[in-house]
Design a protein around this motif. Structure first.
Motif, PDB file in Angstrom:
ATOM      1  N   LEU A 216      13.518   3.515  55.842  1.00 32.47           N
ATOM      2  CA  LEU A 216      13.287   4.461  54.734  1.00 32.47           C
ATOM      3  C   LEU A 216      13.292   5.895  55.245  1.00 32.47           C
ATOM      4  CD1 LEU A 216      10.282   2.796  52.829  1.00 32.47           C
ATOM      5  CD2 LEU A 216      12.656   2.831  52.105  1.00 32.47           C
ATOM      6  N   LEU A 217      12.489   6.140  56.268  1.00 27.78           N
ATOM      7  CA  LEU A 217      12.376   7.508  56.775  1.00 27.78           C
ATOM      8  C   LEU A 217      13.644   7.958  57.482  1.00 27.78           C
ATOM      9  CD1 LEU A 217      10.752  10.034  56.946  1.00 27.78           C
ATOM     10  CD2 LEU A 217       9.566   9.103  58.943  1.00 27.78           C
ATOM     11  N   GLY A 218      14.263   7.082  58.247  1.00 26.36           N
ATOM     12  CA  GLY A 218      15.528   7.437  58.903  1.00 26.36           C
ATOM     13  C   GLY A 218      16.601   7.787  57.892  1.00 26.36           C
ATOM     14  N   SER A 219      16.681   7.015  56.806  1.00 29.02           N
ATOM     15  CA  SER A 219      17.647   7.309  55.737  1.00 29.02           C
ATOM     16  C   SER A 219      17.339   8.644  55.078  1.00 29.02           C
ATOM     17  CB  SER A 219      17.621   6.195  54.677  1.00 29.02           C
ATOM     18  OG  SER A 219      18.027   4.975  55.241  1.00 29.02           O
ATOM     19  N   ALA A 220      16.058   8.903  54.866  1.00 25.64           N
ATOM     20  CA  ALA A 220      15.655  10.167  54.239  1.00 25.64           C
ATOM     21  C   ALA A 220      16.027  11.363  55.120  1.00 25.64           C
ATOM     22  CB  ALA A 220      14.153  10.159  53.962  1.00 25.64           C
ATOM     23  N   ILE A 221      15.837  11.226  56.418  1.00 25.32           N
ATOM     24  CA  ILE A 221      16.207  12.314  57.332  1.00 25.32           C
ATOM     25  C   ILE A 221      17.707  12.582  57.231  1.00 25.32           C
ATOM     26  CG2 ILE A 221      16.390  12.995  59.760  1.00 25.32           C
ATOM     27  CD1 ILE A 221      13.775  11.305  60.221  1.00 25.32           C
ATOM     28  N   GLY A 222      18.507  11.531  57.246  1.00 26.70           N
ATOM     29  CA  GLY A 222      19.956  11.685  57.111  1.00 26.70           C
ATOM     30  C   GLY A 222      20.341  12.330  55.791  1.00 26.70           C
ATOM     31  N   MET A 223      19.717  11.894  54.703  1.00 28.14           N
ATOM     32  CA  MET A 223      20.001  12.493  53.395  1.00 28.14           C
ATOM     33  C   MET A 223      19.653  13.973  53.377  1.00 28.14           C
ATOM     34  SD  MET A 223      18.589   9.683  50.721  1.00 28.14           S
ATOM     35  CE  MET A 223      18.973   7.968  50.946  1.00 28.14           C
TER      36      MET A 223
ATOM     37  N   THR B 246      22.163  16.303  54.741  1.00 28.00           N
ATOM     38  CA  THR B 246      23.343  16.519  53.892  1.00 28.00           C
ATOM     39  C   THR B 246      23.024  17.421  52.700  1.00 28.00           C
ATOM     40  OG1 THR B 246      23.020  14.610  52.436  1.00 28.00           O
ATOM     41  CG2 THR B 246      24.234  14.230  54.500  1.00 28.00           C
ATOM     42  N   GLY B 247      21.773  17.909  52.619  1.00 23.08           N
ATOM     43  CA  GLY B 247      21.397  18.816  51.539  1.00 23.08           C
ATOM     44  C   GLY B 247      20.569  18.197  50.433  1.00 23.08           C
ATOM     45  N   LEU B 248      20.339  16.886  50.497  1.00 20.77           N
ATOM     46  CA  LEU B 248      19.472  16.260  49.500  1.00 20.77           C
ATOM     47  C   LEU B 248      18.006  16.523  49.855  1.00 20.77           C
ATOM     48  CD1 LEU B 248      21.335  12.864  48.994  1.00 20.77           C
ATOM     49  CD2 LEU B 248      21.293  14.832  47.448  1.00 20.77           C
ATOM     50  N   LYS B 249      17.132  16.302  48.889  1.00 18.67           N
ATOM     51  CA  LYS B 249      15.698  16.524  49.080  1.00 18.67           C
ATOM     52  C   LYS B 249      14.958  15.213  48.848  1.00 18.67           C
ATOM     53  CE  LYS B 249      16.083  21.288  47.567  1.00 18.67           C
ATOM     54  NZ  LYS B 249      15.696  22.268  46.540  1.00 18.67           N
ATOM     55  N   PRO B 250      14.849  14.393  49.895  1.00 15.58           N
ATOM     56  CA  PRO B 250      14.229  13.080  49.730  1.00 15.58           C
ATOM     57  C   PRO B 250      12.703  13.118  49.714  1.00 15.58           C
ATOM     58  CG  PRO B 250      15.121  13.319  51.926  1.00 15.58           C
ATOM     59  CD  PRO B 250      15.450  14.581  51.201  1.00 15.58           C
ATOM     60  N   VAL B 251      12.153  12.256  48.872  1.00 16.54           N
ATOM     61  CA  VAL B 251      10.718  12.008  48.804  1.00 16.54           C
ATOM     62  C   VAL B 251      10.555  10.520  49.097  1.00 16.54           C
ATOM     63  CG1 VAL B 251       8.649  12.046  47.366  1.00 16.54           C
ATOM     64  CG2 VAL B 251      10.419  13.804  47.044  1.00 16.54           C
TER      65      VAL B 251
ATOM     66  N   ALA C  97      10.769   7.346  63.748  1.00 21.53           N
ATOM     67  CA  ALA C  97      11.502   8.320  62.926  1.00 21.53           C
ATOM     68  C   ALA C  97      10.655   9.559  62.661  1.00 21.53           C
ATOM     69  CB  ALA C  97      11.939   7.670  61.616  1.00 21.53           C
ATOM     70  N   LEU C  98       9.354   9.374  62.495  1.00 24.70           N
ATOM     71  CA  LEU C  98       8.467  10.499  62.194  1.00 24.70           C
ATOM     72  C   LEU C  98       8.219  11.376  63.422  1.00 24.70           C
ATOM     73  CD1 LEU C  98       6.505  12.057  60.392  1.00 24.70           C
ATOM     74  CD2 LEU C  98       4.779  10.316  60.888  1.00 24.70           C
ATOM     75  N   VAL C  99       7.727  10.767  64.495  1.00 24.02           N
ATOM     76  CA  VAL C  99       7.290  11.528  65.671  1.00 24.02           C
ATOM     77  C   VAL C  99       8.459  12.023  66.516  1.00 24.02           C
ATOM     78  CG1 VAL C  99       5.947  11.395  67.811  1.00 24.02           C
ATOM     79  CG2 VAL C  99       5.074  10.355  65.727  1.00 24.02           C
ATOM     80  N   ASN C 100       9.486  11.197  66.695  1.00 24.38           N
ATOM     81  CA  ASN C 100      10.582  11.566  67.590  1.00 24.38           C
ATOM     82  C   ASN C 100      11.780  12.206  66.908  1.00 24.38           C
ATOM     83  OD1 ASN C 100       9.372  10.619  70.009  1.00 24.38           O
ATOM     84  ND2 ASN C 100       9.785   8.534  69.342  1.00 24.38           N
TER      85      ASN C 100
ATOM     86  N   ALA D 100      17.280  21.384  60.118  1.00 23.58           N
ATOM     87  CA  ALA D 100      15.907  21.522  59.639  1.00 23.58           C
ATOM     88  C   ALA D 100      15.708  20.616  58.425  1.00 23.58           C
ATOM     89  CB  ALA D 100      15.621  22.978  59.287  1.00 23.58           C
ATOM     90  N   PRO D 101      15.523  19.324  58.667  1.00 26.76           N
ATOM     91  CA  PRO D 101      15.373  18.410  57.540  1.00 26.76           C
ATOM     92  C   PRO D 101      14.130  18.721  56.722  1.00 26.76           C
ATOM     93  CG  PRO D 101      14.803  17.304  59.582  1.00 26.76           C
ATOM     94  CD  PRO D 101      15.341  18.646  59.951  1.00 26.76           C
ATOM     95  N   ARG D 102      14.253  18.464  55.431  1.00 26.00           N
ATOM     96  CA  ARG D 102      13.120  18.641  54.510  1.00 26.00           C
ATOM     97  C   ARG D 102      12.884  17.289  53.850  1.00 26.00           C
ATOM     98  NH1 ARG D 102      12.149  18.741  49.285  1.00 26.00           N
ATOM     99  NH2 ARG D 102      10.609  20.140  48.427  1.00 26.00           N
ATOM    100  N   VAL D 103      11.850  16.608  54.302  1.00 28.64           N
ATOM    101  CA  VAL D 103      11.510  15.298  53.776  1.00 28.64           C
ATOM    102  C   VAL D 103      10.035  15.315  53.383  1.00 28.64           C
ATOM    103  CG1 VAL D 103      11.299  12.832  54.280  1.00 28.64           C
ATOM    104  CG2 VAL D 103      13.205  14.135  55.243  1.00 28.64           C
ATOM    105  N   ILE D 104       9.740  14.891  52.189  1.00 26.35           N
ATOM    106  CA  ILE D 104       8.355  14.718  51.769  1.00 26.35           C
ATOM    107  C   ILE D 104       8.031  13.241  51.911  1.00 26.35           C
ATOM    108  CG2 ILE D 104       6.723  14.822  49.845  1.00 26.35           C
ATOM    109  CD1 ILE D 104       8.368  17.179  48.740  1.00 26.35           C
ATOM    110  N   ILE D 105       6.954  12.963  52.618  1.00 28.78           N
ATOM    111  CA  ILE D 105       6.485  11.588  52.758  1.00 28.78           C
ATOM    112  C   ILE D 105       5.208  11.452  51.936  1.00 28.78           C
ATOM    113  CG2 ILE D 105       5.650   9.811  54.341  1.00 28.78           C
ATOM    114  CD1 ILE D 105       7.149  11.380  56.585  1.00 28.78           C
TER     115      ILE D 105
END
Length: 171
Positions: free
Chosen positions: A54-61, A64-69, A84-87, A101-106
């Protein structure tokens, strides 16, 4: 306004941006305890029970300019995506010299202890303090409905990754 309504309103507001995607398991059926009721179905991505995925996919998204939550149903399961979180999420800006500079809300939920249907010791742990020792990403603990709404606004305004901790006992 109730705690749950504040969280629902904040996610509905995030969903107004067509680039926002809500990622998790059981979202289309349970819609994250009803907190995604105002979000368009096309923005919800149903994934298997695999938190690191889930988190790895969100980082990739995000790259690409998406804003994953990412919705993690219990904070205990956030431990399954620590690589995926720490490293990655926490370090990618640094190791890429600012190029990425990924933007992911967990969103993660600390399970109920005081309400009926106690979910047990493996579903009620709060790792907020420990996480602060491991990552630079801001961690917002939603202690009441006013702060719940504001934490999502701050995260959105700053355009950075964040961990938002929700408490099922307050819902």
């Amino acid at each position: 306004m109730t705690y749950k309504q504040a969280i629902t309103d904040a996610n509905t507001e995030l969903g107004k941006d067509p680039k926002t995607r809500f990622i998790g398991y059981g979202l289309k059926k349970g819609r994250a305890m009803g907190t995604l009721s105002g979000v368009d179905e096309s923005q919800i991505i149903e994934m298997p029970v695999a938190e690191n995925l889930l988190l790895g996919s969100a980082i990739g998204m995000s790259l690409t300019g998406l804003k994953p939550v990412v919705f993690i149903e219990r904070m205990d399961f956030l431990m399954n995506c620590m690589d995926a979180l720490v490293n990655h999420l926490d370090k990618i800006r640094e190791i890429s010299n600012g190029e990425f500079a990924p933007r992911v809300i967990i969103r993660c939920v600390v399970g109920n202890v005081t309400k009926p249907l106690y979910t047990g010791a493996t579903h009620t742990q709060d790792f907020s303090s420990a996480l602060r020792e491991m990552v630079k990403i801001p961690i917002y603990e939603l202690i009441n409905e006013k702060f719940a709404r504001r934490a999502y606004e701050i995260t959105s305004e700053r355009g950075q990754s964040a961990i938002i901790v929700e408490y099922k006992d307050l819902m």
